[in-house]
Design a protein around this motif. Structure first.
Motif, short mmCIF file in Angstrom:
data_model
loop_
_atom_site.label_atom_id
_atom_site.label_comp_id
_atom_site.label_asym_id
_atom_site.label_seq_id
_atom_site.Cartn_x
_atom_site.Cartn_y
_atom_site.Cartn_z
N ARG A 177 0.84 -1.21 0.00
CA ARG A 177 0.00 0.00 0.00
C ARG A 177 0.86 1.25 0.00
O ARG A 177 0.58 2.22 -0.71
CB ARG A 177 -0.92 0.00 1.21
CG ARG A 177 -2.05 -1.02 1.19
CD ARG A 177 -2.88 -0.92 2.44
NE ARG A 177 -3.48 0.41 2.58
CZ ARG A 177 -3.80 0.96 3.75
NH1 ARG A 177 -3.55 0.34 4.89
NH2 ARG A 177 -4.35 2.17 3.79
N VAL B 199 1.15 4.22 -2.95
CA VAL B 199 0.95 5.65 -2.72
C VAL B 199 2.11 6.44 -3.35
O VAL B 199 1.90 7.47 -4.00
CB VAL B 199 0.85 5.95 -1.22
CG1 VAL B 199 0.91 7.47 -0.97
CG2 VAL B 199 -0.44 5.39 -0.65
N ASP C 165 1.73 6.51 -7.11
CA ASP C 165 0.71 7.45 -7.54
C ASP C 165 1.18 8.90 -7.38
O ASP C 165 0.78 9.78 -8.16
CB ASP C 165 -0.58 7.24 -6.73
CG ASP C 165 -1.22 5.88 -7.00
OD1 ASP C 165 -0.93 5.29 -8.06
OD2 ASP C 165 -2.00 5.42 -6.14
N TYR C 166 2.02 9.12 -6.39
CA TYR C 166 2.47 10.49 -6.07
C TYR C 166 3.57 10.96 -7.01
O TYR C 166 3.55 12.09 -7.51
CB TYR C 166 2.95 10.54 -4.62
CG TYR C 166 3.63 11.83 -4.23
CD1 TYR C 166 2.90 13.00 -4.06
CD2 TYR C 166 5.01 11.87 -4.02
CE1 TYR C 166 3.52 14.19 -3.69
CE2 TYR C 166 5.64 13.04 -3.65
CZ TYR C 166 4.90 14.20 -3.49
OH TYR C 166 5.52 15.37 -3.13
N SER D 127 -0.03 14.29 4.02
CA SER D 127 -1.45 14.03 3.78
C SER D 127 -1.66 13.14 2.55
O SER D 127 -2.67 12.45 2.44
CB SER D 127 -2.20 15.36 3.59
OG SER D 127 -1.69 16.07 2.46
N VAL D 128 -0.66 13.13 1.66
CA VAL D 128 -0.78 12.28 0.46
C VAL D 128 -0.75 10.80 0.83
O VAL D 128 -1.19 9.95 0.04
CB VAL D 128 0.36 12.58 -0.54
CG1 VAL D 128 0.28 14.01 -1.03
CG2 VAL D 128 1.72 12.30 0.07
N LEU D 129 -0.28 10.47 2.04
CA LEU D 129 -0.23 9.08 2.48
C LEU D 129 -1.56 8.59 3.03
O LEU D 129 -1.73 7.39 3.26
CB LEU D 129 0.85 8.92 3.57
CG LEU D 129 2.29 9.19 3.16
CD1 LEU D 129 3.22 9.05 4.37
CD2 LEU D 129 2.73 8.26 2.05
N GLY D 130 -2.49 9.51 3.26
CA GLY D 130 -3.76 9.11 3.84
C GLY D 130 -3.59 8.56 5.24
O GLY D 130 -2.79 9.08 6.03
N ASP D 131 -4.32 7.47 5.56
CA ASP D 131 -4.23 6.91 6.90
C ASP D 131 -2.88 6.27 7.19
O ASP D 131 -2.53 6.03 8.35
CB ASP D 131 -5.36 5.90 7.12
CG ASP D 131 -5.30 4.74 6.12
OD1 ASP D 131 -4.62 4.88 5.08
OD2 ASP D 131 -5.94 3.71 6.38
N GLU E 11 -0.14 7.64 7.06
CA GLU E 11 0.69 8.61 7.77
C GLU E 11 0.78 8.29 9.26
O GLU E 11 1.82 8.52 9.90
CB GLU E 11 0.11 10.02 7.58
CG GLU E 11 0.81 11.10 8.39
CD GLU E 11 0.11 12.45 8.27
OE1 GLU E 11 0.57 13.39 8.96
OE2 GLU E 11 -0.87 12.56 7.50
N TYR E 12 -0.29 7.73 9.82
CA TYR E 12 -0.36 7.51 11.26
C TYR E 12 0.06 6.10 11.67
O TYR E 12 0.07 5.78 12.85
CB TYR E 12 -1.79 7.80 11.73
CG TYR E 12 -2.28 9.17 11.30
CD1 TYR E 12 -1.84 10.32 11.95
CD2 TYR E 12 -3.15 9.29 10.21
CE1 TYR E 12 -2.28 11.57 11.53
CE2 TYR E 12 -3.60 10.54 9.79
CZ TYR E 12 -3.15 11.67 10.46
OH TYR E 12 -3.57 12.92 10.04
#
Length: 375
Positions: free
Chosen positions: A202, A206, A209-210, A246-250, A252-253
């Protein structure tokens, strides 16, 4: 880098598992003989003993060889009896005494297989070692064997637990891009720089896509590039760093203390005017707010551990070593690492590892200098 200390001081605490009444040669002398033999270019038990016979007067200066030089079978058997965990701890304690890591230093973690230790007849896999490498001074800080039933993922946290890596930047290839490993590094008050590949599907998607090749011409974040010419080849390295996670979505956490994502693009040409280009793109995550230049330098420094692996294969002929019985391959691998460090720290003589080993064989004064403060 502080002055090199006597490694045999640390190895003297190793447990001798031989029957007391049958001990003719001291354990410390056997380790001394083995290290000196390996330094002098010997890669077999017989060669180590031949060296001892030829340099007995030299060895008498540092040890007690009143019973003569032990046989090759004795040296092999005694080294094989050493406790691997004790030997590992002794090696790490020695390096703690002779190398003090500085804040921000890049410490590379990578694995190496001792290919000659594979034993098809007995169904034994080749010994695989994880190395922790201080890139600034080019020395191995620690080494751990990967158990046949596990892998680097489980061994790396155990190895890092034994080291003081506070303030350092720990770089690991994609195999080590695991949350537990990242957490261990953060818990040790260090930062991580982890390569991202397919084992984190995943996360890699990302990045795919980035990243767009057009970013090399125009990028909103921090960027840095360099060019090197070597043997007619031109290599351009471009580093991109983004702190907007923020480009990593969830995702990131999901990574402890994650601060930035990085992209390294390497473009290689056979010549400056060549039309064909070889392009490679690597993705990274880090718990440290790296500048693009810092990402560039750290990723480049990581591959110095590959240089150490190459020197072990070329300078010590490690992959060709056919020693396989019990723990001998693992112990001899650590002895080679100790010898590698000793030779790297001796800088008065020019030349690579092979040349220095040859000089150790020919010049007792130089061998004494390599051994350091043994007197």
């Amino acid at each position: 880098m502080t002055n090199l200390t006597n490694p045999f001081m640390h190895f003297s605490a190793l447990t001798d598992y031989r029957q007391t009444g049958k001990v003719t040669h001291k354990l410390s002398d056997i380790i001394l003989l083995t290290v000196c033999g390996v330094l002098a270019g010997q890669d077999t038990w017989e060669g180590i003993v031949d060296f001892g016979e030829m340099r007995r007067d030299f060895l008498n200066h540092y040890g007690d060889f009143s019973a003569g030089i032990p046989s090759a079978d004795t040296v092999a058997r005694v080294v094989g009896l050493l406790n691997p965990k004790e030997f590992q701890s002794a090696f790490i304690d020695w390096m703690k005494d002779c190398h003090e890591l500085t804040k921000g230093e890049v410490v590379a973690v990578d694995g190496k297989t001792v290919r000659g230790s594979y034993n098809k007849a007995k169904g034994n896999q080749a010994v695989h070692m994880v190395n922790v490498f201080a890139t600034a001074n080019g020395v191995c800080l620690a080494q751990s064997k990967v158990n046949e039933k596990t892998n680097e993922i489980t061994e790396i946290p155990k190895l890092l637990e034994m080291l003081d890596i506070s303030g350092c930047l720990i770089t690991i290839d994609a195999m080590g891009c695991q949350r537990k490993i990242a957490q261990k590094i953060v818990d040790k008050s260090a930062d991580y720089l982890l390569a991202v590949k397919g084992n984190q599907g995943r996360l890699e998607q990302v990045f795919n896509d980035y990243y767009k090749p057009s970013m090399l011409m125009k990028f909103d974040g921090d960027s840095y590039s360099s060019q090197d010419k070597s043997h007619g080849r031109l290599e351009t390295r471009c580093a991109l760093v983004n702190e907007d996670l923020s480009v990593l979505g969830d995702l990131e956490y999901e990574w402890p203390e994650l601060k930035c994502m990085g992209i390294m693009v390497n473009v290689r040409q056979e010549s400056e005017h060549a039309s064909e280009k070889e392009v490679s793109v690597r993705y990274y995550i880090s718990s440290k707010k790296l500048s693009a230049e810092e990402l560039h330098n750290a990723s480049k420094s990581h591959w110095l551990v590959e240089s150490m692996h190459w020197q072990l294969d070329v300078g010590f002929r490690e992959d060709k070593c056919r020693i396989r019985v019990d723990d001998r391959a693992e112990e001899l691998s650590r002895i080679r690492q100790a010898c590698f460090n000793l030779l790297k720290q001796e800088t008065s003589a020019k030349g690579g590892i092979q040349r220095k080993r040859m000089r150790c064989a020919m010049d007792e004064n130089y061998l004494s200098k390599v051994l350091g403060s043994l007197e």
